[in-house]
Scaffold this active site. Sequence first.
Site, PDB file in Angstrom:
ATOM      1  N   CYS A  31     -12.253 -11.827 -10.483  1.00 45.81           N
ATOM      2  CA  CYS A  31     -12.733 -10.698 -10.982  1.00 45.81           C
ATOM      3  C   CYS A  31     -13.646 -10.742 -11.937  1.00 45.81           C
ATOM      4  O   CYS A  31     -14.678  -9.813 -12.223  1.00 45.81           O
ATOM      5  CB  CYS A  31     -11.575  -9.635 -11.531  1.00 45.81           C
TER       6      CYS A  31
ATOM      7  N   HIS B 163      -7.357  -8.304 -15.955  1.00 40.49           N
ATOM      8  CA  HIS B 163      -8.329  -7.860 -14.829  1.00 40.49           C
ATOM      9  C   HIS B 163      -9.523  -7.162 -15.333  1.00 40.49           C
ATOM     10  O   HIS B 163      -9.376  -6.338 -16.391  1.00 40.49           O
ATOM     11  CB  HIS B 163      -7.927  -6.787 -13.778  1.00 40.49           C
TER      12      HIS B 163
ATOM     13  N   ASP C  99     -14.758  -1.662  -8.117  1.00 37.67           N
ATOM     14  CA  ASP C  99     -13.926  -2.728  -8.385  1.00 37.67           C
ATOM     15  C   ASP C  99     -14.366  -3.730  -6.883  1.00 37.67           C
ATOM     16  O   ASP C  99     -13.683  -3.606  -5.752  1.00 37.67           O
ATOM     17  CB  ASP C  99     -12.523  -2.623  -8.254  1.00 37.67           C
TER      18      ASP C  99
END
Length: 256
Positions: free
Chosen positions: A70, A108, A122
């Site tokens: 991420c 995250h 995302d």
Amino acid sequence: MDDTKIDAYLARIGARRPSAATPDTLRELHERHLNAVPFENLAIHLGEPISLAADALHDKIVRRRRGGFCYELNGAFALLLRALGFDVSLLAAKVYRDDGTLGPPFDHLALRVDCGESWLVDVGFGRHTRHPLRLASDAPQRDPEGVFRVADAPDGDSDVYAGDKPVYRLEPRPRELRDFGPTCWWQSTSPESHFTRSVTCSLPTASGRVTLSGNRLVETIDGERKETTLASNAEILATYQSRFGIHLDQVPRVDT
């Protein structure tokens, strides 16, 4: 990010340079990024350093045609979107564990893109939405990956749901990429991190998803799961190349 790097990044994800920063453009870039750039943690198991510096992210994802997790994927995508004229904020999130408890802060990294309205972007969570989600709506939002929802949480945070399952809790405060450095280091080095305990490389497909973990190739096709055990290192390396576009000289291995 100069024009040369912008054009190279767009070529990497198979996109043309947009004429304007619009919601439709954002949606297309989001999906093309997901389809082209794998979610993977191979660097951890190849002994490669992980850097969140802008040049290092571009080198890995664009020039070397790799993926990442991420912090790398959403970090790099934020740089591209800003260079294309989008208003982007980096948001920290706590990921929900299987037992329903929340993980640590900065677990995250996701993005808020303000373009007409606020969007949750995302491209760095593995299997998640194919398209951006409206942040200001708590109504169910349909996506090729299912039904998602963004709901109010305590302290001004927001919970992101996939179906009835909470996925992660977003904080509203904008962050800098360097703020995620300590947790990125922990995720890539701690024996308690799930990223150090297994190897994964994954991409969505037109009919589902394909994932290579160790010597196991898992394909989901129209909801049906098929698992294949690869017989040799040569077959594993060839699969990284053919299914993910990743060329490796050695097979990533989990330290035991």
